[in-house]
Design an enzyme around this catalytic site. Structure first.
Site, PDB file in Angstrom:
ATOM      1  N   LYS A  20       0.827  -1.206   0.000  1.00  0.00           N
ATOM      2  CA  LYS A  20       0.000   0.000   0.000  1.00  0.00           C
ATOM      3  C   LYS A  20       0.862   1.257   0.000  1.00  0.00           C
ATOM      4  CE  LYS A  20      -2.778   2.552   3.392  1.00  0.00           C
ATOM      5  NZ  LYS A  20      -1.655   3.438   3.812  1.00  0.00           N
ATOM      6  N   ASN A  21       1.946   1.242   0.779  1.00  0.00           N
ATOM      7  CA  ASN A  21       2.759   2.444   0.933  1.00  0.00           C
ATOM      8  C   ASN A  21       3.670   2.720  -0.256  1.00  0.00           C
ATOM      9  OD1 ASN A  21       1.581   2.894   3.385  1.00  0.00           O
ATOM     10  ND2 ASN A  21       3.304   2.158   4.608  1.00  0.00           N
ATOM     11  N   CYS A 122      -5.479   8.606   9.413  1.00  0.00           N
ATOM     12  CA  CYS A 122      -5.647   7.876  10.663  1.00  0.00           C
ATOM     13  C   CYS A 122      -5.255   8.746  11.842  1.00  0.00           C
ATOM     14  CB  CYS A 122      -4.783   6.606  10.642  1.00  0.00           C
ATOM     15  SG  CYS A 122      -5.362   5.360   9.475  1.00  0.00           S
ATOM     16  N   ASP A 312       4.211   0.137  12.034  1.00  0.00           N
ATOM     17  CA  ASP A 312       2.988  -0.527  11.587  1.00  0.00           C
ATOM     18  C   ASP A 312       2.953  -2.009  11.940  1.00  0.00           C
ATOM     19  OD1 ASP A 312       1.605   1.645  10.439  1.00  0.00           O
ATOM     20  OD2 ASP A 312       2.867   1.560   8.669  1.00  0.00           O
ATOM     21  N   VAL A 334       7.922   6.466  16.692  1.00  0.00           N
ATOM     22  CA  VAL A 334       7.612   7.039  15.378  1.00  0.00           C
ATOM     23  C   VAL A 334       6.382   7.939  15.436  1.00  0.00           C
ATOM     24  CG1 VAL A 334       7.094   6.496  12.963  1.00  0.00           C
ATOM     25  CG2 VAL A 334       8.695   5.061  14.254  1.00  0.00           C
TER      26      VAL A 334
END
Length: 439
Positions: A20-21, A122, A312, A334
């Site tokens: 996705k990134n 988010c 993540d 982070v």
């Protein structure tokens, strides 16, 4: 709403496609080329739909491969008709996504103007766009704030500049790369992010004609070129999705083969997975993750930029750590507000305490800013079903894992957020033997 009947170990095979990134950024990069681009391995996720809509609004034709079902996840982007979209259409397609900020550099090069609507995303911490705007000003863009968003213009070709990031931010690094490749002169970026997805974006841009050198000290130099062509590229696999399913296997006592997972991009995760007590086997077509039986081990872990433990990966793994013996310490360095998802885990029976101090041994930039960015997890604690509201993408998948591991029935609301980054996750759950039903 999703009704989840927990307590069943997940077993079977799932397939992960492009990250996705990377995929969304490679889609934006197609605006930089004068000829069509082809991207393979594209997952069917909400973020791809959002970027497809934004490209369409800006006159870029997006078409699927020979089979509209995208068996190979192939999309073609033709920027020949690129034009400035209307504010209303941009705002409608952007939704809660923060991807529009990365359209600015390519649009300024191609059209001399760009518009950014109010941005969402988010709720995991402060993600200001001021730095992005400051960088674009350094390249020569004019930034004007309007009631509905921000308008950027460039009366002449953007110019290379020197940028030093206070923190190796992925988003800021992407912004500089997408803007610098067609700027006049040389751009020097210090303290750049070096995540695998960043390096894959560099590979995409190099295929298009960019000249980018990456040094060992996190310095990236970009020599601007006047024009670029399209690319043909296969996106690297999604290491976040792979780690999420791996954590689900561990938390539920299951056994999952993740097709497409790459060992090289997951070495740090694999080490931690093994320390906790999980088992994995690297196969020709992916990685097999399982709970081999017996107690799990508590750990001390700090998230960090690549090659550290990815932020993540942290949230899905926390669910598995609720079943580990002893005290586990997670220090998030982070994002400052990434432990909000643990409230729901507490209602499900987990024992998790949050602290403002930098636990784990290494002071970080949040240590004096009053954020609860360290977590202590005491286990093992049995989880029980509960009503849950998904807070964000990764936290939401973590809640789903907890519901699958818990005894009893959970009702999970807001699952549309999970669709942002997990392809066909309901079908995959069904294939793994999960007992779930959409309400």
């Amino acid at each position: 709403m999703l009704e989840v009947h927990g307590g069943t170990p997940l077993a079977g095979r799932v397939r992960v496609r492009g990250a996705k990134n990377l995929v969304s950024k490679a889609m934006v990069a197609s605006l930089l080329g004068d000829t069509p681009s082809v991207l393979r391995g594209v997952p069917r996720i909400r973020d791809v739909e959002v970027v497809t809509g934004l490209l369409d609004v800006h006159g870029v034709s997006v078409s699927a491969g020979p089979d509209s079902g995208l068996p190979d996840g192939e999309l073609t982007f033709d920027p020949a008709g690129a034009s400035q979209g209307s504010i209303v259409d941009i705002d409608a397609h952007a939704g809660a996504s923060r991807i529009p900020i990365l359209f600015c550099g390519p649009l300024l090069h191609r059209l001399g103007q760009a518009f950014i609507p109010d941005l969402g995303g988010c709720r995991i911490g402060d993600r200001p766009i001021d730095f992005h705007l400051d960088v674009l000003r350094q390249f020569g863009a004019t930034v004007d704030k309007t009631p509905g968003g921000i308008r950027l213009t460039a009366a002449q070709r953007l110019r290379g500049t020197k940028v030093e990031l206070p923190y190796p931010s992925v988003g800021a690094t992407e912004q500089v790369l997408l803007t610098a490749v067609r700027a006049e002169g040389i751009t020097e970026l210090k303290n750049a992010a070096m995540e695998p997805e960043i390096m894959d974006l560099v590979a995409v841009l190099q295929k298009m004609g960019a000249i980018i050198s990456v040094d060992t000290d996190r310095v990236v130099r970009i020599e601007g070129v006047e024009s670029m062509t399209g690319y043909t590229h296969r996106a690297l696999p999604d290491r976040i999705e792979a780690a999420s399913w791996a954590s689900a296997a561990l938390a539920t006592g299951g056994d999952i083969v993740i097709e497409g997972a790459h060992q090289q991009d997951m070495i740090t995760f694999l080490n931690v997975f093994r320390k906790i007590g999980g088992a994995f086997e690297v196969l020709e077509d992916g990685i097999r993750f399982s709970h081999p039986g017996g107690p799990l081990n508590s750990i001390v872990l700090e998230t960090d930029v690549h090659p550290g433990f990815m932020t993540d990966w942290q949230q899905p793994l926390v669910v598995a750590l609720t079943q580990a013996t002893g005290l586990s310490i997670i220090h998030e360095t982070v994002y400052e507000n990434r432990f909000g998802f643990t409230d729901a885990l507490g209602r499900m029976g987990a024992t998790i305490q949050l602290y403002r101090e930098c636990l784990g041994g290494t002071p970080c930039r949040f240590g004096r800013r009053n954020f609860r960015h360290s977590a202590v997890i005491s286990g093992p604690t049995p989880l029980r079903g509960a009503d849950i509201e998904v807070p964000d993408l990764r936290g939401g998948f973590s809640h789903l894992i907890a519901a699958l591991a818990a005894e009893g029935t959970s009702r999970v609301r807001g699952i549309e957020l999970i669709n942002r980054g997990y392809e066909d996750f309901l079908d995959k759950l069904d294939g793994l033997g999960a007992r779930v039903s959409a309400g």
